[in-house]
Write a protein that holds these residues in place. Structure first.
Motif, PDB file in Angstrom:
ATOM      1  N   ALA A  21       0.854  -1.330   0.166  1.00  0.00           N
ATOM      2  CA  ALA A  21       0.014   0.036   0.076  1.00  0.00           C
ATOM      3  C   ALA A  21       1.183   1.182   0.111  1.00  0.00           C
ATOM      4  CB  ALA A  21      -0.842  -0.135   1.128  1.00  0.00           C
ATOM      5  N   ALA A  22       2.077   1.384   0.704  1.00  0.00           N
ATOM      6  CA  ALA A  22       2.982   2.310   0.712  1.00  0.00           C
ATOM      7  C   ALA A  22       3.532   2.589  -0.535  1.00  0.00           C
ATOM      8  CB  ALA A  22       3.973   2.230   1.812  1.00  0.00           C
ATOM      9  N   GLN A  24       2.171   1.909  -3.742  1.00  0.00           N
ATOM     10  CA  GLN A  24       1.324   1.984  -4.551  1.00  0.00           C
ATOM     11  C   GLN A  24       1.016   3.722  -4.139  1.00  0.00           C
ATOM     12  OE1 GLN A  24      -2.317  -0.411  -3.715  1.00  0.00           O
ATOM     13  NE2 GLN A  24      -1.543  -1.799  -5.403  1.00  0.00           N
ATOM     14  N   ARG A  25       0.961   4.130  -2.951  1.00  0.00           N
ATOM     15  CA  ARG A  25       0.866   5.480  -2.730  1.00  0.00           C
ATOM     16  C   ARG A  25       2.016   6.286  -3.059  1.00  0.00           C
ATOM     17  NH1 ARG A  25      -3.133   6.461   2.522  1.00  0.00           N
ATOM     18  NH2 ARG A  25      -4.461   4.734   1.807  1.00  0.00           N
ATOM     19  N   TYR A  27       5.069   6.513  -1.586  1.00  0.00           N
ATOM     20  CA  TYR A  27       5.778   7.169  -0.582  1.00  0.00           C
ATOM     21  C   TYR A  27       7.372   6.761  -0.817  1.00  0.00           C
ATOM     22  CZ  TYR A  27       1.635   7.881   2.200  1.00  0.00           C
ATOM     23  OH  TYR A  27       0.108   8.289   2.518  1.00  0.00           O
ATOM     24  N   SER A  40       3.921   9.205   8.183  1.00  0.00           N
ATOM     25  CA  SER A  40       2.883   8.572   7.252  1.00  0.00           C
ATOM     26  C   SER A  40       3.146   7.268   6.544  1.00  0.00           C
ATOM     27  CB  SER A  40       2.406   9.596   5.848  1.00  0.00           C
ATOM     28  OG  SER A  40       1.585  10.846   6.494  1.00  0.00           O
ATOM     29  N   THR A  41       4.220   7.153   5.933  1.00  0.00           N
ATOM     30  CA  THR A  41       4.986   5.830   5.457  1.00  0.00           C
ATOM     31  C   THR A  41       4.783   4.884   6.613  1.00  0.00           C
ATOM     32  OG1 THR A  41       6.206   7.169   4.023  1.00  0.00           O
ATOM     33  CG2 THR A  41       6.711   4.812   4.473  1.00  0.00           C
ATOM     34  N   THR A  44       1.306   4.040   7.354  1.00  0.00           N
ATOM     35  CA  THR A  44       0.639   3.123   6.259  1.00  0.00           C
ATOM     36  C   THR A  44       0.837   1.563   6.482  1.00  0.00           C
ATOM     37  OG1 THR A  44       0.539   5.037   4.772  1.00  0.00           O
ATOM     38  CG2 THR A  44       0.245   2.965   3.678  1.00  0.00           C
ATOM     39  N   ASN A  51      -5.838  -0.039   4.568  1.00  0.00           N
ATOM     40  CA  ASN A  51      -5.900   1.127   3.681  1.00  0.00           C
ATOM     41  C   ASN A  51      -6.708   0.569   2.489  1.00  0.00           C
ATOM     42  OD1 ASN A  51      -3.462   2.668   4.292  1.00  0.00           O
ATOM     43  ND2 ASN A  51      -2.372   0.732   4.652  1.00  0.00           N
ATOM     44  N   TYR A  52      -6.922  -0.682   2.232  1.00  0.00           N
ATOM     45  CA  TYR A  52      -7.824  -0.851   1.066  1.00  0.00           C
ATOM     46  C   TYR A  52      -9.329  -1.035   1.482  1.00  0.00           C
ATOM     47  CZ  TYR A  52      -3.510  -2.402  -1.011  1.00  0.00           C
ATOM     48  OH  TYR A  52      -2.039  -2.337  -1.562  1.00  0.00           O
ATOM     49  N   ASN A  56      -7.230   6.162   5.669  1.00  0.00           N
ATOM     50  CA  ASN A  56      -6.109   7.117   5.111  1.00  0.00           C
ATOM     51  C   ASN A  56      -5.326   7.813   5.991  1.00  0.00           C
ATOM     52  OD1 ASN A  56      -4.399   8.309   3.307  1.00  0.00           O
ATOM     53  ND2 ASN A  56      -6.015   9.899   2.721  1.00  0.00           N
ATOM     54  N   THR A  58      -2.659   9.440   8.038  1.00  0.00           N
ATOM     55  CA  THR A  58      -1.587  10.572   7.830  1.00  0.00           C
ATOM     56  C   THR A  58      -1.041  11.167   9.160  1.00  0.00           C
ATOM     57  OG1 THR A  58      -3.272  12.351   7.931  1.00  0.00           O
ATOM     58  CG2 THR A  58      -2.812  11.606   5.709  1.00  0.00           C
TER      59      THR A  58
END
Length: 69
Positions: A21-22, A24-25, A27, A40-41, A44, A51-52, A56, A58
């Motif tokens: 997920a990290a 894909q975002r 980071y 945030s990393t 996540t 996350n899915y 979200n 932060t």
């Protein structure tokens, strides 16, 4: 014994999904590091599969005070 192996595999799978997920975002694609980016990393990665489901995470860092003169 078997329970600890299953639990270990589940924790590793959880963290692998969080790492995906990290990635894909994006980071890990930025070169500038700051408190909020790092926070945030990490959040996540540890929140993982949530996350899915729409979570979200932060992190907002407190402002650094100016030095006195």
């Amino acid at each position: 014994m078997r329970t600890s192996v299953i639990l270990s595999v589940l924790v590793l799978l959880w963290l692998a999904i969080g790492l995906a997920a990290a990635v894909q975002r994006g980071y890990f694609s930025t070169s500038e590091a700051s408190c909020s980016t790092l926070g945030s990393t990490v959040v996540t990665v540890f929140v993982g599969p949530l996350n899915y489901l729409g979570v979200n995470p932060t992190v907002e860092c407190p402002p650094v005070p100016e030095p006195s003169e």
